[in-house]
Design a protein around this motif. Structure first.
Motif, mmCIF file in Angstrom:
data_model
loop_
_atom_site.group_PDB
_atom_site.id
_atom_site.type_symbol
_atom_site.label_atom_id
_atom_site.label_comp_id
_atom_site.label_asym_id
_atom_site.label_seq_id
_atom_site.Cartn_x
_atom_site.Cartn_y
_atom_site.Cartn_z
ATOM 1 N N SER A 418 -0.188 -5.356 -11.373
ATOM 2 C CA SER A 418 0.699 -6.460 -10.995
ATOM 3 C C SER A 418 2.016 -5.930 -10.457
ATOM 4 C CB SER A 418 0.949 -7.352 -12.209
ATOM 5 O OG SER A 418 -0.253 -7.878 -12.719
ATOM 6 N N MET A 422 3.721 -6.095 -6.583
ATOM 7 C CA MET A 422 5.112 -6.507 -6.396
ATOM 8 C C MET A 422 5.876 -5.463 -5.586
ATOM 9 S SD MET A 422 8.099 -6.617 -9.241
ATOM 10 C CE MET A 422 8.100 -4.815 -9.137
ATOM 11 N N ALA A 445 14.160 -11.848 -7.043
ATOM 12 C CA ALA A 445 13.521 -13.114 -7.396
ATOM 13 C C ALA A 445 12.078 -13.172 -6.884
ATOM 14 C CB ALA A 445 14.328 -14.286 -6.829
ATOM 15 N N ILE A 446 11.881 -12.754 -5.638
ATOM 16 C CA ILE A 446 10.533 -12.758 -5.061
ATOM 17 C C ILE A 446 9.630 -11.799 -5.833
ATOM 18 C CG2 ILE A 446 9.176 -12.104 -3.025
ATOM 19 C CD1 ILE A 446 11.578 -13.089 -1.323
ATOM 20 N N ALA A 448 9.929 -10.868 -8.974
ATOM 21 C CA ALA A 448 9.645 -11.438 -10.299
ATOM 22 C C ALA A 448 8.557 -12.509 -10.216
ATOM 23 C CB ALA A 448 10.927 -12.016 -10.894
ATOM 24 N N VAL A 449 8.645 -13.360 -9.206
ATOM 25 C CA VAL A 449 7.653 -14.434 -9.047
ATOM 26 C C VAL A 449 6.270 -13.840 -8.798
ATOM 27 C CG1 VAL A 449 6.909 -16.335 -7.556
ATOM 28 C CG2 VAL A 449 9.311 -16.164 -8.261
ATOM 29 N N ILE A 450 6.194 -12.853 -7.908
ATOM 30 C CA ILE A 450 4.899 -12.217 -7.606
ATOM 31 C C ILE A 450 4.306 -11.602 -8.865
ATOM 32 C CG2 ILE A 450 3.784 -10.305 -6.370
ATOM 33 C CD1 ILE A 450 5.776 -10.830 -4.089
ATOM 34 N N TYR A 451 5.127 -10.876 -9.614
ATOM 35 C CA TYR A 451 4.639 -10.201 -10.819
ATOM 36 C C TYR A 451 4.125 -11.212 -11.841
ATOM 37 C CZ TYR A 451 4.630 -7.160 -14.927
ATOM 38 O OH TYR A 451 4.254 -6.457 -16.048
ATOM 39 N N ILE A 452 4.887 -12.258 -12.081
ATOM 40 C CA ILE A 452 4.489 -13.265 -13.079
ATOM 41 C C ILE A 452 3.226 -13.999 -12.650
ATOM 42 C CG2 ILE A 452 5.185 -15.418 -14.192
ATOM 43 C CD1 ILE A 452 8.078 -14.350 -14.099
ATOM 44 N N VAL A 453 3.149 -14.363 -11.379
ATOM 45 C CA VAL A 453 1.977 -15.096 -10.882
ATOM 46 C C VAL A 453 0.712 -14.247 -11.039
ATOM 47 C CG1 VAL A 453 0.853 -15.992 -8.797
ATOM 48 C CG2 VAL A 453 3.236 -16.581 -9.284
#
Length: 475
Positions: A418, A422, A445-446, A448-453
């Motif tokens: 993951s 990112m 921010a981008i 973090a979103v990619i990693y979490i998704v």
């Protein structure tokens, strides 16, 4: 929930420690310059060795011993006064030895070496280990936060030119003394009076000394890079490495914040013979630090080369490359914090812990000798990564008979994959975007979103733990 609250307190303070340099570092690096920064780091490295010798292993030992006796007021108080008396005696001897060394051996930077004595004085009054043993992190965090904010204000107010290096060193030292003294009023309600005749401070010397060995050897491979760079390379190389190392360690602090929180918690479980609880804590902590350390490592690698000169100034063009080289230690130290500080240390397996950091120190010195000669500051970063890998590998080998290592690493590939996904996105954006505060925030921010998704999509264990935590909060 108590552990979670303590982690949030500690992590919150670590975030402050991250943002404080974001405010002061661009200013200080430009005002003092790489040369003066190198002088500060060089003199501070030496005083660090001295106050660590004086402190023995009291920070870790005191934390653990207070945790063992947490529920008995008299024994807790007796333990505190004995350990603090021992600390005061050893620090007094250390101060005398340091001043003697400065006046006898120092031919350059003597005034800066003398200003650094404040760190020794501060260590004599450090009782943070007592409150950590009680798992009371709120007091230390709140007071340290206030001191840190005051220090930031005073740096901007008094450090104006390259000639103000002495003011900068003085401010940092005074802040350290003041921060430690502010904790003493809270002792009134936490300890009781103990007759002096009942105190046996020197009975703690040997067990504290056993923890001093890994403490000082840890500092060898944390500080020896700077000492050897100071001798084998130019002050500017030391300045570049110092800021790279500092920025990497600031990010790392979020992962290692679990160490000081979990040590007294696991020590108490061990004292209560809750072995299953000790092991479960280890598995949960290892999974958690893996989940947060991989994105930190890859995120830093993605932005470092353009971030460093923008953040620090044109004198620090090489700092970004050093950060990329050193960034893997974020994962290695996060793992060794769990296996060492959260397992070997609280369950009193000091020999294995000491051996691991001793191996790391020896390898670090050897690697520095060859790599600094060949690659200067980049070589010091390589040596740091090699030594931290060896420490982690040895500790994982040491716990093989009591901990299921396959269970520790069962979800690691999910966090690695993951974070790697990112990295490719953030690095690509970083290459085509100018470095500004807005663009940097957007990239973070981008990422973090990619990693979490991706974590949610592949059902990583940390997602399930987060859901359980949210349910507890809702209750």
């Amino acid at each position: 929930m108590k552990v979670i609250k303590n982690y949030l307190y500690n992590a919150g303070y670590q975030i402050l420690l991250m943002f404080a340099p974001l405010i002061t570092t661009p200013y200080v690096s430009r005002v003092l310059g790489a040369h003066n920064t190198g002088i500060n780091e060089y003199t501070n490295s030496w005083v660090t060795f001295f106050y660590l010798v004086g402190q023995l292993g009291i920070t870790l030992y005191g934390n653990r011993e207070i945790a063992y006796h947490r529920d008995d007021l008299y024994e807790r108080s007796k333990t505190f006064w004995e350990i603090e008396s021992l600390q005061a005696c050893t620090m007094m001897l250390t101060l005398i030895a340091y001043l003697g060394a400065v006046f006898v051996f120092s031919t350059t930077y003597k005034e800066y070496f003398l200003l650094q004595t404040l760190w020794i004085c501060a260590t004599a009054f450090d009782v943070s280990w007592f409150f950590m043993g009680l798992e009371d992190f709120r007091k230390t965090v709140v007071r340290n936060t206030l001191v840190k904010l005051i220090t930031i204000f005073m740096i901007f107010a008094f450090v104006k030119t390259a000639n103000d290096l002495w003011k900068y060193i003085l401010l940092l030292g005074v802040a350290q003394v003041g921060g430690n003294l502010t904790l003493w009023p809270y002792l009134k309600d936490a300890v009781c009076k103990v007759p002096i005749s009942q105190l046996r401070p020197f009975k703690h010397f040997y067990p504290a000394f056993l923890l001093f060995i890994p403490t000082i050897t840890t500092q060898v491979y944390l500080v020896v890079n700077r000492l050897m760079l100071g001798r084998m390379a130019a002050p500017s190389d030391l300045g570049n490495f110092t800021y790279a190392d500092r920025l990497v360690k600031l990010i790392l602090a979020l992962a290692t914040a679990t160490g000081s929180v979990m040590l007294p918690n696991v020590a108490k479980k061990f004292a209560d013979h809750d072995i299953a609880g000790v092991r479960n804590s280890l598995y949960d902590s290892f999974d958690f630090v893996s989940a947060i350390s991989f994105p930190m490592m890859f995120g830093l690698m993605a932005i470092a080369e353009k971030f460093a000169p923008w953040f620090l100034g044109d004198q620090y063009l090489n700092t970004g490359q050093i950060m990329v080289i050193e960034s893997p230690i974020i994962v290695f130290i996060a793992w060794s914090t769990v296996t060492g500080n959260q397992y070997l240390m609280p369950v009193n397996r000091i020999r294995e812990y000491t051996t691991s950091v001793t191996v790391g120190a020896i390898i670090n010195v050897i690697a520095n000798f060859f790599l600094i000669h060949l690659y200067a500051a980049n070589g010091a970063a390589m040596a740091t990564v090699i030594s931290e890998f060896c420490v982690t590998a040895y500790q994982l080998h040491a716990i093989r008979t009591t901990i299921k290592r396959r269970k520790l690493f069962s979800a690691t590939w999910k966090y690695f994959g993951s974070a790697l996904a990112m990295y490719f996105v953030v690095h690509s954006l970083n290459q085509i975007m100018n470095m500004t505060i807005v663009n940097l925030a957007a990239q973070i921010a981008i990422g973090a979103v990619i990693y979490i998704v991706v974590l949610i999509f592949i059902k990583a264990p940390v997602v399930g733990q987060a859901k359980k935590l949210l349910k507890k909060v809702d209750r």
